[in-house]
Scaffold this motif. Structure first.
Motif, PDB file in Angstrom:
ATOM      1  N   ARG A 284      17.898  28.994  -8.427  1.00 15.34           N
ATOM      2  CA  ARG A 284      16.803  29.913  -8.722  1.00 15.34           C
ATOM      3  C   ARG A 284      16.270  30.568  -7.449  1.00 15.34           C
ATOM      4  O   ARG A 284      15.961  31.762  -7.442  1.00 15.34           O
ATOM      5  N   THR A 285      16.183  29.810  -6.374  1.00 16.52           N
ATOM      6  CA  THR A 285      15.684  30.369  -5.108  1.00 16.52           C
ATOM      7  C   THR A 285      16.592  31.491  -4.620  1.00 16.52           C
ATOM      8  O   THR A 285      16.117  32.577  -4.257  1.00 16.52           O
ATOM      9  N   VAL A 286      17.907  31.250  -4.599  1.00 15.08           N
ATOM     10  CA  VAL A 286      18.850  32.283  -4.160  1.00 15.08           C
ATOM     11  C   VAL A 286      18.791  33.485  -5.098  1.00 15.08           C
ATOM     12  O   VAL A 286      18.746  34.649  -4.659  1.00 15.08           O
ATOM     13  N   TYR A 287      18.782  33.213  -6.404  1.00  9.95           N
ATOM     14  CA  TYR A 287      18.741  34.292  -7.390  1.00  9.95           C
ATOM     15  C   TYR A 287      17.521  35.174  -7.171  1.00  9.95           C
ATOM     16  O   TYR A 287      17.611  36.414  -7.198  1.00  9.95           O
ATOM     17  N   GLU A 288      16.365  34.579  -6.958  1.00 13.83           N
ATOM     18  CA  GLU A 288      15.138  35.359  -6.813  1.00 13.83           C
ATOM     19  C   GLU A 288      15.139  36.194  -5.534  1.00 13.83           C
ATOM     20  O   GLU A 288      14.621  37.320  -5.532  1.00 13.83           O
ATOM     21  N   TRP A 289      15.744  35.696  -4.458  1.00 14.55           N
ATOM     22  CA  TRP A 289      15.845  36.506  -3.245  1.00 14.55           C
ATOM     23  C   TRP A 289      16.781  37.698  -3.463  1.00 14.55           C
ATOM     24  O   TRP A 289      16.494  38.810  -3.004  1.00 14.55           O
ATOM     25  N   VAL A 290      17.873  37.475  -4.165  1.00 13.44           N
ATOM     26  CA  VAL A 290      18.785  38.589  -4.464  1.00 13.44           C
ATOM     27  C   VAL A 290      18.082  39.621  -5.354  1.00 13.44           C
ATOM     28  O   VAL A 290      18.220  40.836  -5.151  1.00 13.44           O
ATOM     29  N   LEU A 291      17.317  39.162  -6.327  1.00 15.85           N
ATOM     30  CA  LEU A 291      16.573  40.073  -7.197  1.00 15.85           C
ATOM     31  C   LEU A 291      15.557  40.882  -6.400  1.00 15.85           C
ATOM     32  O   LEU A 291      15.416  42.100  -6.604  1.00 15.85           O
ATOM     33  N   LYS A 292      14.851  40.219  -5.474  1.00 16.87           N
ATOM     34  CA  LYS A 292      13.900  40.944  -4.623  1.00 16.87           C
ATOM     35  C   LYS A 292      14.609  42.013  -3.792  1.00 16.87           C
ATOM     36  O   LYS A 292      14.085  43.124  -3.602  1.00 16.87           O
ATOM     37  N   ALA A 293      15.785  41.690  -3.298  1.00 18.99           N
ATOM     38  CA  ALA A 293      16.552  42.656  -2.501  1.00 18.99           C
ATOM     39  C   ALA A 293      16.956  43.851  -3.353  1.00 18.99           C
ATOM     40  O   ALA A 293      16.875  45.008  -2.904  1.00 18.99           O
TER      41      ALA A 293
END
Length: 377
Positions: A284-293
């Motif tokens: 979830r942490t990685v996913y959310e950073w990619v989504l923010k990008a």
């Protein structure tokens, strides 16, 4: 669908860019053997389609600005009842004049006798040399024959790469094109949703690929715009993974990069989700950073920005995320300057989209990133 009026407008714009005393030669795609005596489904050359909408092999478009008897000529296959019984209907010469608005049409078997005469006295020959070696040799042969015939007079015209002008036209999409592309995107989004709903541990990557292809096809998009990537677990770290054969494991993520082709226009969507339907904390942490990008990149896309803007915004967010996750150490600006993010994000953000999934058009003008304008996608 693109109207014949729009195809005619495209040809007119190209001929205006070509100028007087010029000729353009645009060959169709060739049929490609799949195995022994079977062929892959025919897909027309993108430039040829853009100028005509004519979907047959063994054809050549010739554009001659200012020609008295018409500036748009097609060489194509003749009607043949026996071959059409086996392999499908042909337009023939009457068909391309009636249905595709050619001013003149000639049998493709007569091209060696007719086309050199049309090339005579033309100072500029617009042609995409290098795309088809065999056809290149024919064009050069016609030019050499004309030079020999006209020895002692002004030399026969030079070849100019048609792709610069033609691909710049293709970069700017009309309302009709955008409507088709929106439909392609909608179908592709529905396919991704279906894939998410069907995903579960124990299935194989090809099971999910089949669900995607089914959703494409039932909406009239028979073909993918590119080989679908359905990558479970570590396979998702291979940028162009297309084997799609592995079993989906509980606890892994599934990356899908898939888009349909609808009336010759491509969609391109990538999404990642947990195979068992539940993110781990790290996922979830990685996913959310990619989504923010992604969200940061989208915010930059507007007329007046340059095409590097989305990439720069995404890199800034991703590098910050890599620092906060403890993967990189240091100041974000310094890490970006040193390209420390590249082992984790080694490609650009986005590309042109259109008749080709990686569509044509220059990304730089005068050595600087191209400025985004209305109509670009």
């Amino acid at each position: 669908m693109i109207s014949q009026t729009e195809f005619a407008r495209r040809r007119k714009r190209l001929m205006t860019m070509m100028g007087k005393n010029s000729i353009a030669i645009i060959p169709s795609a060739n049929e490609v053997t799949r195995s022994r005596d079977t062929e892959f489904q025919f897909r027309q050359d993108s430039d040829f389609h853009y100028l005509s909408g004519f979907n047959e092999p063994e054809a050549v478009i010739v554009l001659i600005p200012g020609r008295k008897h018409g500036d748009y000529i097609i060489f194509n296959r003749e009607r043949d009842p026996l071959k059409e019984t086996w392999n499908g209907r042909r337009q023939g010469q009457e068909g391309v004049v009636k249905n595709f608005k050619a001013a003149d049409a000639f049998p493709i078997t007569d091209i060696d006798e007719i086309l050199p005469g049309l090339m005579e006295d033309r100072q500029r020959i617009f042609y995409a040399i290098g795309n088809d070696k065999d056809f290149d040799e024919r064009v050069l042969g016609w030019m050499n024959a004309l030079r020999a015939k006209m020895k002692g007079t002004d030399p026969q015209g030079e070849i100019i790469d048609i792709r610069h002008a033609l691909h710049d036209l293709r970069l700017y999409k009309s309302r009709s094109e955008i409507k088709i592309m929106r439909k392609a995107a909608e179908i592709s989004a529905q396919a991704h949703t279906r894939a998410m709903q069907k995903t579960r541990p124990g299935l194989y990557e090809y099971n999910i690929e089949a669900e995607i292809q089914h959703e494409f096809g039932r909406h009239g998009a028979r073909f993918a715009a590119y080989n679908s990537i359905v990558a479970g677990g570590d396979n998702g770290s291979i940028l162009h993974y297309v084997e799609n054969t592995d079993k989906l494991a509980d606890g892994d993520m599934l990356l899908v990069d898939a888009g349909c082709e609808y009336h010759y226009y491509a969609a391109d969507i990538s999404r990642t989700w947990p195979i068992n339907g539940r993110f781990t904390k790290a996922q979830r942490t990685v996913y959310e950073w990619v989504l923010k990008a992604q969200e940061a990149a989208i915010k930059t896309i507007k007329p007046g920005a340059h095409w590097q803007s989305p990439h720069e915004a995404a890199v800034k967010v991703l590098t910050k995320g890599l620092v906060e996750m403890g993967i990189l150490k240091g100041r974000v600006p310094t890490l970006i300057k040193n390209e420390a993010y590249k082992p984790y994000y080694m490609h650009k953000t986005g590309h042109w989209l259109g008749i080709d999934v990686h569509d044509v058009g220059d990304y730089q003008v005068g050595g600087a990133p191209r400025v985004l304008e209305p109509g670009m996608i």
